[in-house]
Write an enzyme that holds these catalytic residues in place. Structure first.
Site, PDB file in Angstrom:
ATOM      1  N   LYS A 226      52.893  52.961  35.803  1.00 33.76           N
ATOM      2  CA  LYS A 226      52.287  53.881  34.826  1.00 33.76           C
ATOM      3  C   LYS A 226      51.775  55.120  35.551  1.00 33.76           C
ATOM      4  CE  LYS A 226      47.717  53.055  36.046  1.00 33.76           C
ATOM      5  NZ  LYS A 226      46.975  53.981  36.881  1.00 33.76           N
TER       6      LYS A 226
ATOM      7  N   ASP B 178      43.473  47.272  33.945  1.00 34.64           N
ATOM      8  CA  ASP B 178      44.719  47.955  33.586  1.00 34.64           C
ATOM      9  C   ASP B 178      45.792  46.997  33.058  1.00 34.64           C
ATOM     10  OD1 ASP B 178      43.732  50.376  34.364  1.00 34.64           O
ATOM     11  OD2 ASP B 178      44.939  50.545  36.194  1.00 34.64           O
TER      12      ASP B 178
END
Ligand code: C5P
Length: 285
Positions: free
Chosen positions: A11, A136
């Site tokens: 990401k 996350d």
């Protein structure tokens, strides 16, 4: 049960603001997270051995079992009552480790997704397992783009970004012990902010930012490691419109219109001796 394989994407953060410190010691954040096509590949196969076995490719990407988040994910599922026999796990690492790209968190989420059916049939909660493994991890279970708040685990899905955009990632070599907690501690509370800048980036999607979105960690990182200033400079010299920090760094990224441009720019940055990867923005499972 046969061998099962899954991709785990990296990401980037399109901006990151810290709003304050929470009673639990974590920080309240606002960030836009977005997957990219740079992926690790993980495969699982039941083994006759009495413990999980890990094979990292390349071997230099080996992570000791106690800090290997795939190992910890298997253990967390078993603690939650999910019956998973010992596995041989092969991890083809392409995402630079501890680089702000979420590689370990994505590997953990991919492990949960591979065993999603077993988790469901044992009545365990995949979202709770993900949040327990790291702030996350929940993002990687869901959409390709999200506005994250809380400690990063409260997610509002966003429209996926323009799929024709490419990204050039420059990851300087920097081994920081306990990087994430160290970087949070290195942020001066005077730099905390309201989250409005990140919310503006979120509202603009699927359009991507045309200048570097604000990331509070950039100032902290460059204050601790002033030698890293050459990285965004080398990227701009090589032709990116801006170089922005992802997560707590140390990877900087630039958004580029097409693949050919991205590969040419990457080649120019590589001549400065920095590890560079090229990917497409907005990877979907
Ligand atoms: O959740 P995760 O294990 O990734 O967090 C690692 C460390 O980073 C935490 O122990 C905490 O010190 C810090 N952190 C924080 N605020 C967040 C996320 C992480 O202070 N929102």
């Amino acid at each position: 049960m046969t061998r099962r394989t899954i991709e785990a994407p990296a990401k980037i953060n399109l901006g990151l603001e810290i709003l304050g410190r929470r009673p639990d010691g974590y920080h309240e954040i606002r960030t836009v997270m977005c997957t990219i096509s740079l992926c690790d590949t993980i495969s699982f196969e039941p083994t006759g051995a009495d413990a999980d076995e890990f094979d990292f490719k390349p071997a230099t990407s080996y992570v000791p079992t106690e800090s290997n988040l795939v190992a910890r994910t298997l253990q967390a599922m078993r603690r939650a009552g999910v019956g998973i026999p010992p596995q041989r796990v092969t991890i083809r690492k392409r995402i630079p480790a501890a680089a702000g790209l979420g590689g370990a968190s994505s590997d953990a989420a991919a492990t949960l997704l591979i065993f999603e059916e077993e988790i469901g049939s044992n009545g365990a909660d995949i979202d709770a397992l993900a949040a327990g493994l790291g702030s996350d991890v929940p993002f990687f279970l869901h959409s390709p783009a999200a506005l994250a708040s809380g400690r990063g685990e409260i997610l509002q899905p966003l429209p996926p970004p323009d799929p024709d955009r490419w990204i050039v990632l420059a990851t300087p070599r920097l081994a920081i012990e306990n990087k994430t907690s160290g970087m949070y501690a290195a942020v001066d509370p005077a730099w905390w902010s309201s989250g409005a800048r990140v919310e503006a980036v979120a509202s603009a999607l699927p359009s991507l930012p045309s200048k570097a979105p604000f990331n509070v960690f950039e100032r902290a990182l460059l204050r601790m490691y002033p030698q890293l200033e050459k990285v965004p400079r080398a990227m701009v010299d090589a032709g990116v419109a801006f170089a922005a920090l992802t997560g707590a760094g140390p990877t900087f990224y630039g958004l580029v219109p097409g693949e050919e441009d991205a590969r040419e720019i990457a080649e120019r940055i590589r001549t400065a001796g920095i590890e560079v990867n090229v990917a497409r923005v907005g990877w979907k499972r």
